[in-house]
Design a protein around this motif. Structure first.
Motif, PDB file in Angstrom:
ATOM      1  N   LEU A 108      -3.258   6.774   1.412  1.00 13.96           N
ATOM      2  CA  LEU A 108      -4.322   5.976  -0.150  1.00 13.96           C
ATOM      3  C   LEU A 108      -4.223   7.110  -0.699  1.00 13.96           C
ATOM      4  O   LEU A 108      -4.921   7.432  -1.363  1.00 13.96           O
ATOM      5  CB  LEU A 108      -5.756   6.144   0.972  1.00 13.96           C
ATOM      6  CG  LEU A 108      -6.880   5.920   1.727  1.00 13.96           C
ATOM      7  CD1 LEU A 108      -8.179   6.012   2.232  1.00 13.96           C
ATOM      8  CD2 LEU A 108      -6.244   4.263   0.980  1.00 13.96           C
ATOM      9  N   ASN A 165      -8.195  -0.883  -5.969  1.00 15.35           N
ATOM     10  CA  ASN A 165      -7.473   0.510  -6.073  1.00 15.35           C
ATOM     11  C   ASN A 165      -7.691   0.939  -4.438  1.00 15.35           C
ATOM     12  O   ASN A 165      -8.076  -0.033  -3.649  1.00 15.35           O
ATOM     13  CB  ASN A 165      -7.882   1.537  -6.498  1.00 15.35           C
ATOM     14  CG  ASN A 165      -8.882   2.487  -6.339  1.00 15.35           C
ATOM     15  OD1 ASN A 165      -9.847   1.734  -5.547  1.00 15.35           O
ATOM     16  ND2 ASN A 165      -9.942   2.577  -7.247  1.00 15.35           N
ATOM     17  N   LEU A 166      -7.168   1.422  -3.881  1.00 13.25           N
ATOM     18  CA  LEU A 166      -6.953   1.591  -2.499  1.00 13.25           C
ATOM     19  C   LEU A 166      -8.398   2.473  -1.388  1.00 13.25           C
ATOM     20  O   LEU A 166      -8.348   1.520  -0.505  1.00 13.25           O
ATOM     21  CB  LEU A 166      -5.346   2.823  -2.458  1.00 13.25           C
ATOM     22  CG  LEU A 166      -3.577   2.391  -2.873  1.00 13.25           C
ATOM     23  CD1 LEU A 166      -3.255   3.456  -2.511  1.00 13.25           C
ATOM     24  CD2 LEU A 166      -3.923   1.111  -2.799  1.00 13.25           C
ATOM     25  N   GLN A 172      -0.816  -3.660   7.136  1.00 11.56           N
ATOM     26  CA  GLN A 172      -0.760  -3.217   4.954  1.00 11.56           C
ATOM     27  C   GLN A 172      -1.365  -5.033   4.339  1.00 11.56           C
ATOM     28  O   GLN A 172      -1.255  -5.818   4.482  1.00 11.56           O
ATOM     29  CB  GLN A 172       0.704  -3.626   4.407  1.00 11.56           C
ATOM     30  CG  GLN A 172       0.769  -1.939   4.500  1.00 11.56           C
ATOM     31  CD  GLN A 172       2.614  -2.077   4.546  1.00 11.56           C
ATOM     32  OE1 GLN A 172       2.976  -3.129   4.341  1.00 11.56           O
ATOM     33  NE2 GLN A 172       3.392  -1.324   5.222  1.00 11.56           N
ATOM     34  N   TYR A 230       0.489   0.249 -11.403  1.00 10.08           N
ATOM     35  CA  TYR A 230       0.282  -0.443 -10.834  1.00 10.08           C
ATOM     36  C   TYR A 230       0.628  -1.334 -11.554  1.00 10.08           C
ATOM     37  O   TYR A 230       0.765  -2.737 -10.917  1.00 10.08           O
ATOM     38  CB  TYR A 230      -1.359  -0.701 -11.367  1.00 10.08           C
ATOM     39  CG  TYR A 230      -2.353   0.271 -10.183  1.00 10.08           C
ATOM     40  CD1 TYR A 230      -2.667  -0.148  -8.949  1.00 10.08           C
ATOM     41  CD2 TYR A 230      -2.507   1.899 -10.969  1.00 10.08           C
ATOM     42  CE1 TYR A 230      -3.168   0.717  -8.188  1.00 10.08           C
ATOM     43  CE2 TYR A 230      -3.465   1.572 -10.168  1.00 10.08           C
ATOM     44  CZ  TYR A 230      -3.849   2.301  -9.255  1.00 10.08           C
ATOM     45  OH  TYR A 230      -4.986   2.553  -8.111  1.00 10.08           O
ATOM     46  N   GLU A 253      -3.568   8.715  -4.032  1.00  4.11           N
ATOM     47  CA  GLU A 253      -3.858   8.140  -5.928  1.00  4.11           C
ATOM     48  C   GLU A 253      -3.689   9.367  -6.357  1.00  4.11           C
ATOM     49  O   GLU A 253      -4.887   9.978  -5.846  1.00  4.11           O
ATOM     50  CB  GLU A 253      -4.518   7.421  -5.680  1.00  4.11           C
ATOM     51  CG  GLU A 253      -3.916   5.747  -5.405  1.00  4.11           C
ATOM     52  CD  GLU A 253      -5.204   4.919  -5.050  1.00  4.11           C
ATOM     53  OE1 GLU A 253      -5.459   3.238  -6.610  1.00  4.11           O
ATOM     54  OE2 GLU A 253      -6.487   4.601  -5.759  1.00  4.11           O
ATOM     55  N   ILE A 296       0.416  -1.384   0.122  1.00  2.00           N
ATOM     56  CA  ILE A 296       0.309  -0.012   0.082  1.00  2.00           C
ATOM     57  C   ILE A 296       0.904   1.535  -0.066  1.00  2.00           C
ATOM     58  O   ILE A 296       0.436   1.969  -0.419  1.00  2.00           O
ATOM     59  CB  ILE A 296      -1.140  -0.222   1.174  1.00  2.00           C
ATOM     60  CG1 ILE A 296      -1.784  -1.136   1.199  1.00  2.00           C
ATOM     61  CG2 ILE A 296      -1.720   1.116   1.761  1.00  2.00           C
ATOM     62  CD1 ILE A 296      -2.858  -1.219   0.196  1.00  2.00           C
ATOM     63  N   TYR A 355      -9.725  -0.384   1.680  1.00  4.52           N
ATOM     64  CA  TYR A 355      -9.303   0.630   2.978  1.00  4.52           C
ATOM     65  C   TYR A 355     -10.381   1.501   3.273  1.00  4.52           C
ATOM     66  O   TYR A 355     -10.182   2.173   4.574  1.00  4.52           O
ATOM     67  CB  TYR A 355      -8.186   1.606   3.348  1.00  4.52           C
ATOM     68  CG  TYR A 355      -6.595   0.777   3.006  1.00  4.52           C
ATOM     69  CD1 TYR A 355      -6.640   0.510   4.636  1.00  4.52           C
ATOM     70  CD2 TYR A 355      -6.129  -0.070   2.114  1.00  4.52           C
ATOM     71  CE1 TYR A 355      -5.486  -0.102   4.592  1.00  4.52           C
ATOM     72  CE2 TYR A 355      -5.069   0.084   2.820  1.00  4.52           C
ATOM     73  CZ  TYR A 355      -4.978  -0.907   4.144  1.00  4.52           C
ATOM     74  OH  TYR A 355      -3.714  -1.658   3.854  1.00  4.52           O
ATOM     75  N   ILE A 375      -2.608  -5.621  -2.765  1.00  7.28           N
ATOM     76  CA  ILE A 375      -4.242  -5.223  -4.012  1.00  7.28           C
ATOM     77  C   ILE A 375      -3.456  -5.508  -4.817  1.00  7.28           C
ATOM     78  O   ILE A 375      -2.398  -6.366  -5.382  1.00  7.28           O
ATOM     79  CB  ILE A 375      -3.912  -3.691  -4.785  1.00  7.28           C
ATOM     80  CG1 ILE A 375      -4.404  -2.028  -3.706  1.00  7.28           C
ATOM     81  CG2 ILE A 375      -4.808  -3.693  -5.887  1.00  7.28           C
ATOM     82  CD1 ILE A 375      -4.249  -1.123  -4.429  1.00  7.28           C
TER      83      ILE A 375
END
Length: 385
Positions: A133, A154-155, A278, A79, A135, A11, A159, A281
């Motif tokens: 988070l 995605n984050l 953590q 990614y 991005e 993350i 979360y 993804i």
């Protein structure tokens, strides 16, 4: 030099400065025991680029590099940074890379072009302000059947939703109050439930005797409703909603002070704290989707038992929870076919689409709808591909 490693996305992505890492997220501590290799300092034992295969592409890390940015530069998709990590296994902690160390640039993303379909992640929204988070807005992931691996989510998916857990999961610490309590008091209100947001200071029940340590990050969790099986009525578990994150500023034996570093929704007095872990993804490769002629494969079957926001008319990008998990051999990165039995017993099941697993508990998992033929709903059947 190159070894096998399960490809997942951690993350935190951290900028580094010479000669040692400069800025770290609170949940990641830099490696220790720096030593000099050539003209730079590093905690690792990097290989000599002269030992790389002939014609290899090599990048020498410079201050400010991250695997995230380098993947965007060399692979065209940030990614896909785990491919860099996969090719350079001397880096034991992907959060920390050091100027002067060499990176071997290889991986499937370098092997020709593939047909892609873009799906927007966070398009149109503002980037998160700080922390894990972060991005850029409008970041795109590439859906590439049979080609380049893709990030399944995605984050915010990881979360800002939550998980299905034990109905009575215990929590040692809770939000007790806010620093600016006087501005949150409504004299005529029957309840005082004004929530906190990013950068607000909070006071926490429990301190060092319950394990709170200054500098550590915790997830803020709200105890949600019980989730029952949509067909049998059996209790599957309780939904625990992730509402944000808190970093501990200081702690005494029986209390602590923290700051809200991320807020997915209002954080309220009484919300629980859960140690931050953590959550990677998953990165996977799409394969051909089942169709009306695909027979059952005999693998584990379950149901969609819960969904974020809606129970019906679920489509691509929707987050769902299923009653299969690690103990049923369902792992993050797995795909499951979603289908519905026909009302006509002579007809085969109707294939609705496909979900990709983001996280997994013992007998439950959170997944994202990645492909859809028809809309889905809570109660639809899922089968491991």
């Amino acid at each position: 030099m190159v070894g096998a490693r399960r490809v997942v996305v951690p993350i935190l992505l951290v900028l580094l400065s010479f000669p040692v890492a400069g800025v770290a997220a609170s949940s990641s501590r830099p490696p220790s025991n720096l030593h000099r290799v050539g003209d730079h300092w590093t905690p690792y034992y990097p290989p000599d680029p002269a030992t790389f295969p002939p014609g290899s592409r090599v990048h020498i890390i410079v201050p400010g590099d991250t695997l995230w940015d380098l993947a965007a530069e060399y692979y065209g998709n940030a990614y896909l940074w785990p491919q860099l990590w996969e090719a350079n296994t001397y880096i034991t902690d992907a959060h920390w890379i050091y100027p002067g160390d060499p990176l071997l640039i290889e991986g499937e993303a370098m092997r020709g072009e593939v047909m892609t379909t873009e799906t927007t992640i966070g398009g149109g929204s503002e980037p998160f302000e700080s922390g894990i988070l972060d991005e850029p807005p409008g970041m795109t992931a590439q859906l590439t059947p049979g080609g380049t691996p893709i990030a399944l989510g995605n984050l915010a998916d990881i979360y800002c939703y939550g998980y299905l857990g034990h109905p009575d999961e215990p929590f040692m610490n809770r939000v007790a109050s806010f620093e600016d309590v006087e501005t949150r008091y409504s004299p005529l209100a029957t309840t005082q439930d004004t929530g906190g947001s990013t950068d607000d200071i909070i006071f926490i029940d429990g301190g060092t005797v319950t394990g709170l340590i200054a500098g550590d990050t915790y997830l803020v969790v709200k105890r949600g409703p019980l989730v029952t099986h949509p067909r049998t009525g059996e209790t599957i578990g309780r939904h625990y909603e992730y509402r944000g994150q808190v970093r501990i500023l200081c702690a005494t034996p029986d209390g602590a002070t923290g700051v809200i570093t991320q807020a997915c929704s209002d954080i309220l007095v009484g919300d629980a704290l859960k140690p931050f872990v953590q959550i990677p993804i998953p990165i996977s490769r799409l394969t051909a989707m089942a169709d009306v002629c695909t027979p059952p494969n005999g693998k584990a079957r379950g149901h969609i038992v819960n969904a974020k926001d809606f129970r019906f008319a679920l489509g691509e990008g929707s987050l769902v929870q299923i009653n299969l998990g690690r103990n049923d051999f369902v792992q993050p990165g797995d795909f499951l076919t979603v289908f519905r039995e026909s009302r006509n017993p002579r007809n085969p099941p109707q294939v609705l689409g496909e979900i990709g697993v983001l996280t997994a508990e013992g007998h439950t998992a959170t997944a994202k709808i990645v492909r859809m033929r028809y809309s889905m709903q809570v109660g639809d059947i899922v089968e491991v591909k």
